[in-house]
Design an enzyme around this catalytic site. Structure first.
Site, short mmCIF file in Angstrom:
data_model
loop_
_atom_site.label_atom_id
_atom_site.label_comp_id
_atom_site.label_asym_id
_atom_site.label_seq_id
_atom_site.Cartn_x
_atom_site.Cartn_y
_atom_site.Cartn_z
N LYS A 1 -52.11 114.84 25.98
CA LYS A 1 -53.31 114.05 25.78
C LYS A 1 -54.39 114.47 26.76
O LYS A 1 -54.14 114.63 27.95
CB LYS A 1 -53.01 112.56 25.94
CG LYS A 1 -54.11 111.64 25.45
CD LYS A 1 -53.63 110.18 25.48
CE LYS A 1 -54.59 109.25 24.77
NZ LYS A 1 -55.87 109.14 25.47
N GLU B 1 -66.23 109.43 31.47
CA GLU B 1 -65.85 108.11 31.95
C GLU B 1 -66.28 107.92 33.40
O GLU B 1 -66.74 106.84 33.80
CB GLU B 1 -64.34 107.93 31.80
CG GLU B 1 -63.88 107.87 30.35
CD GLU B 1 -62.38 108.08 30.17
OE1 GLU B 1 -61.89 107.84 29.06
OE2 GLU B 1 -61.72 108.51 31.14
N SER C 1 -52.85 111.61 30.34
CA SER C 1 -51.92 110.49 30.27
C SER C 1 -50.67 110.77 31.08
O SER C 1 -50.20 111.91 31.15
CB SER C 1 -51.53 110.21 28.82
OG SER C 1 -50.53 109.22 28.74
N HIS D 1 -76.63 102.57 13.67
CA HIS D 1 -75.75 101.38 13.64
C HIS D 1 -74.30 101.79 13.47
O HIS D 1 -73.48 101.02 12.93
CB HIS D 1 -76.15 100.42 12.51
CG HIS D 1 -77.57 99.99 12.55
ND1 HIS D 1 -78.01 98.88 13.24
CD2 HIS D 1 -78.69 100.55 11.99
CE1 HIS D 1 -79.32 98.75 13.09
NE2 HIS D 1 -79.76 99.77 12.35
#
Length: 460
Positions: free
Chosen positions: A324, A331, A318, A188
């Site tokens: 970054k 993804e 980025s 959870h």
């Protein structure tokens, strides 16, 4: 200026590009369905050509097709199978029902090319006719579902299974590599009892193995072909030996164990095999989304997230934030899997469109199942090679999170009971003190006892 020739069909004359091997019926489909610019993939065209070659061979053996015509058709089909005439298959994936346009596209191409092989001109159907000769003993209604099953079976073996096998091998390597790394478990998204990092990867491997086994089991339904059922399953206009000979030739050409379905009516009324494969591809996509999401979460950071794993840097993340690095491969895999889930919804809806003796929605079913196999195969290989193989464990962060985990208190249940252990967990959370220090501070256990009881290794 583009040059044209005049082609004819039962509706009249049509202008066709001069260099086209296809004819009037294909051109009508091009003009009627300028929908997406998408085409059924080469794997499907190749399967169609294999079927047409098998049909020509069978009809020749049955004595109903002239030997010279049969050889011309077979040679033309072999050229298509080799990828020589890909640009000639021009019908949109979203086309006339059942794939009549798709069937006529290959019939016309093979007829024209066979005519050339036999010394004539392309488009001269007096030498080889697309309907009477190339399509002899066949119908769109039995050849299109056959092409779906032949191409899907072929692509499972040539692309998806190799990708899955590579993925499973690397997951097993990571399972072994990370076996000695003990970390905080989470359920959870909250602290849970410790687990080996290797065990998490073992869970991933088990999920992928399970769906691969399901695909392999379902594969058997792909091998039962209703070719020879012709228009509605009765086999009208086909020689009694045609189906067995044609399917035997398809099996020989593909190296796959295709055989004749005992129920051609069921084969043509439904697309059961494609539905089942699509469902398992969706299941695979769900598992891959779970894995990719886990890895993104475990690698979040590098300073403000969990940062238990470090992913390989493959490109800047980025356009505005220097330095970054984003989990782009993960993804990418998520997006691929989202498309596969959508494809399965399309397959399901199209399968519902079956009515009476035929499913008119077969082209979109074939397109979506084959697209799912293609993008999953490519996505899995990229994920395995560019991400999974190079993942490393950030042991410093893993140990820090483990020591702070409140669920270590679970080990105290046999010693002080659930309620007292819960109270200690609450105090640890409120004060920020780690459990071991609280046990010693409250003189519940000696330092050695506290160390032994809360040793994560004893909990796995």
């Amino acid at each position: 200026m583009d040059k044209f020739r005049i082609a004819r069909d039962t509706l009249g004359e049509v202008r066709v590009p001069e260099d086209a091997y296809y004819g009037a019926q294909t051109q009508r489909a091009v003009e009627n369905f300028p929908i997406s610019g998408l085409r059924l993939p080469f794997s499907f065209i190749k399967a169609q050509a294999i079927i047409k070659a098998g049909a020509a061979y069978a009809n020749k053996e049955c004595g109903v097709l002239d030997n010279q015509k049969a050889e011309g058709i077979i040679k033309a089909a072999d050229e298509v199978i080799a990828g020589k005439w890909n640009e000639q298959f021009v019908v949109d994936a979203y086309q006339a029902g059942a794939g009549t346009s798709q069937n006529m596209n290959i019939n016309e191409v093979l007829a024209s090319r066979a005519a050339e092989i036999l010394g004539g001109k392309r488009g001269d159907y007096s030498i080889v006719h697309p309907n009477d000769d190339v399509n002899m003993s066949q119908s769109t209604n039995d050849t299109i579902p056959t092409a779906i099953q032949v191409s899907v079976a072929d692509q499972l073996h040539k692309t998806l299974y190799p990708a899955l096998n590579k993925l499973l091998d690397v997951l097993e390597e990571k399972e072994k590599e990370f076996h000695g790394v003990i970390k905080a478990g989470r359920t959870h998204l909250q602290d849970a009892v410790p687990i080996r990092l290797g065990s998490e990867f073992k869970g991933y491997r088990g999920a992928i193995e399970s769906v691969k086994h399901a695909l392999e089991h379902t594969e058997a339904s792909l091998y039962l072909l209703g070719l020879g059922g012709n228009a509605v399953g009765t086999g009208i206009n086909a020689h009694k030996d045609y189906a067995d000979l044609a399917i035997k030739e398809i099996a020989k050409r593909t190296g796959l164990p295709f055989s004749k379905s005992e129920n051609t009516y069921a084969f043509m009324q439904n697309t059961n095999a494609a539905i089942r494969v699509s469902g398992h591809l969706k299941e695979l996509a769900i598992h891959l989304i779970k894995i990719s999401s886990d890895l993104r979460l475990l690698s979040s950071g590098p300073r403000t997230g969990l940062a238990e794993l470090t992913l390989p840097a493959v490109q800047p993340g980025s356009s505005i934030m220097p330095g970054k690095i984003n989990p782009v491969i993960l993804e990418n895999l998520y997006m691929i899997c989202s498309q596969v889930i959508g494809n399965d919804t399309c397959v399901t809806t199209a399968a519902i469109g079956s009515q009476l003796e035929i499913n008119p929605m077969m082209p979109v079913i074939g397109f979506n199942v084959l697209q799912s196999i293609t993008i999953l195969s490519n996505g899995i290989m990229i994920f395995t090679e560019k991400c999974l193989k190079e993942i490393t464990a950030n042991k410093k962060n893993i140990e820090a999170w483990l020591n702070q985990s409140l669920s270590l208190v679970t080990a105290l249940n046999p010693h002080i009971g659930y309620e007292k252990a819960a109270a200690l967990a609450k105090e640890s959370f409120e004060t920020g003190k780690i459990l071991k220090d609280l046990l010693i501070e409250k003189k519940l256990f000696s330092p050695d006892e506290a160390e032994r009881i809360l040793d994560p290794k004893s909990m796995i």
